[in-house]
Design a protein around this motif. Structure first.
Motif, PDB file in Angstrom:
ATOM      1  N   ALA A  55       0.839  -1.202   0.000  1.00 63.16           N
ATOM      2  CA  ALA A  55       0.000   0.000   0.000  1.00 63.16           C
ATOM      3  C   ALA A  55       0.870   1.246   0.000  1.00 63.16           C
ATOM      4  N   THR A  56       1.955   1.210   0.755  1.00 62.41           N
ATOM      5  CA  THR A  56       2.866   2.356   0.800  1.00 62.41           C
ATOM      6  C   THR A  56       3.564   2.542  -0.531  1.00 62.41           C
ATOM      7  N   VAL A  61      -3.164   5.404   0.308  1.00 60.00           N
ATOM      8  CA  VAL A  61      -3.363   5.781   1.704  1.00 60.00           C
ATOM      9  C   VAL A  61      -4.501   4.976   2.335  1.00 60.00           C
ATOM     10  N   GLY A  62      -5.588   4.782   1.607  1.00 62.01           N
ATOM     11  CA  GLY A  62      -6.724   4.031   2.147  1.00 62.01           C
ATOM     12  C   GLY A  62      -6.343   2.613   2.522  1.00 62.01           C
ATOM     13  N   ASP A  89       0.992   4.449  15.370  1.00 51.98           N
ATOM     14  CA  ASP A  89       1.770   5.534  14.757  1.00 51.98           C
ATOM     15  C   ASP A  89       1.647   5.491  13.239  1.00 51.98           C
ATOM     16  N   LEU A  90       1.725   4.301  12.676  1.00 50.49           N
ATOM     17  CA  LEU A  90       1.618   4.118  11.230  1.00 50.49           C
ATOM     18  C   LEU A  90       0.249   4.585  10.729  1.00 50.49           C
ATOM     19  N   GLU A  91      -0.781   4.199  11.451  1.00 52.01           N
ATOM     20  CA  GLU A  91      -2.137   4.607  11.078  1.00 52.01           C
ATOM     21  C   GLU A  91      -2.274   6.132  11.101  1.00 52.01           C
ATOM     22  N   GLN A  92      -1.743   6.763  12.150  1.00 52.38           N
ATOM     23  CA  GLN A  92      -1.832   8.221  12.255  1.00 52.38           C
ATOM     24  C   GLN A  92      -1.073   8.907  11.126  1.00 52.38           C
ATOM     25  N   LEU A  93       0.112   8.398  10.801  1.00 47.51           N
ATOM     26  CA  LEU A  93       0.874   8.968   9.694  1.00 47.51           C
ATOM     27  C   LEU A  93       0.111   8.799   8.376  1.00 47.51           C
ATOM     28  N   ARG A  95      -3.183   8.485   7.977  1.00 50.85           N
ATOM     29  CA  ARG A  95      -4.346   9.388   7.965  1.00 50.85           C
ATOM     30  C   ARG A  95      -3.932  10.829   7.672  1.00 50.85           C
ATOM     31  N   ALA A  96      -2.708  11.191   8.071  1.00 51.14           N
ATOM     32  CA  ALA A  96      -2.197  12.545   7.808  1.00 51.14           C
ATOM     33  C   ALA A  96      -1.610  12.650   6.399  1.00 51.14           C
ATOM     34  N   GLY A  97      -1.567  11.527   5.668  1.00 49.79           N
ATOM     35  CA  GLY A  97      -1.012  11.533   4.323  1.00 49.79           C
ATOM     36  C   GLY A  97       0.511  11.628   4.293  1.00 49.79           C
ATOM     37  N   ASP A  98       1.149  11.312   5.405  1.00 53.46           N
ATOM     38  CA  ASP A  98       2.602  11.407   5.515  1.00 53.46           C
ATOM     39  C   ASP A  98       3.252  10.087   5.092  1.00 53.46           C
TER      40      ASP A  98
END
Length: 126
Positions: A55-56, A61-62, A89-93, A95-98
């Motif tokens: 996915a990365t 992102v989804g 942490d991965l999920e938060q990044l 969701r932020a599109g980082d």
């Protein structure tokens, strides 16, 4: 970000057995069911890690957030506290599109995940 498991002593705290005890209680003391759940978690780790990586690599992102959420929720159920923190942490990044941050975190996810799987596998054998 989540803490890295850095040595063998810390590998043992990668899994909090109280979560497994709680799961066993919820399953009316059925150790076979708990061991089956843990064995399934262990066997699914390579696929879960691959889904995050793919996915990365695809900038999806989804799919990344879904994969991170899968790791986070399932690791919580088996008491994989460090893996849960890294997946959060991965999920938060995600969701932020980082995606750059996600790419930097994936090696840590792999390390923590592999050590968690090693510890859970040892627990299955004992």
């Amino acid at each position: 970000m989540g803490s890295c498991v850095t040595d063998e002593r810390e590998a043992h705290v990668a899994v909090d057995p109280r979560y497994l005890e709680q799961l066993r209680a919820e399953l009316d003391g059925d150790c076979v069911a708990v061991n089956g759940f843990v064995a399934t978690f262990v066997s699914m780790w390579p696929n879960r890690l691959q889904r995050v990586t793919c996915a990365t690599n695809d900038d999806n992102v989804g799919a990344l957030v879904d994969s991170a959420l899968s790791i986070r929720s399932s690791s919580a159920m088996v008491g994989a506290v460090r893996l849960n923190a890294v997946a959060s942490d991965l999920e938060q990044l995600g969701r932020a599109g980082d995606l750059a941050g996600v790419r930097r975190l994936i090696p840590h996810l792999r390390t923590v995940g592999d050590r968690t799987i090693e510890r859970l596998s040892q627990m299955l054998l004992s």
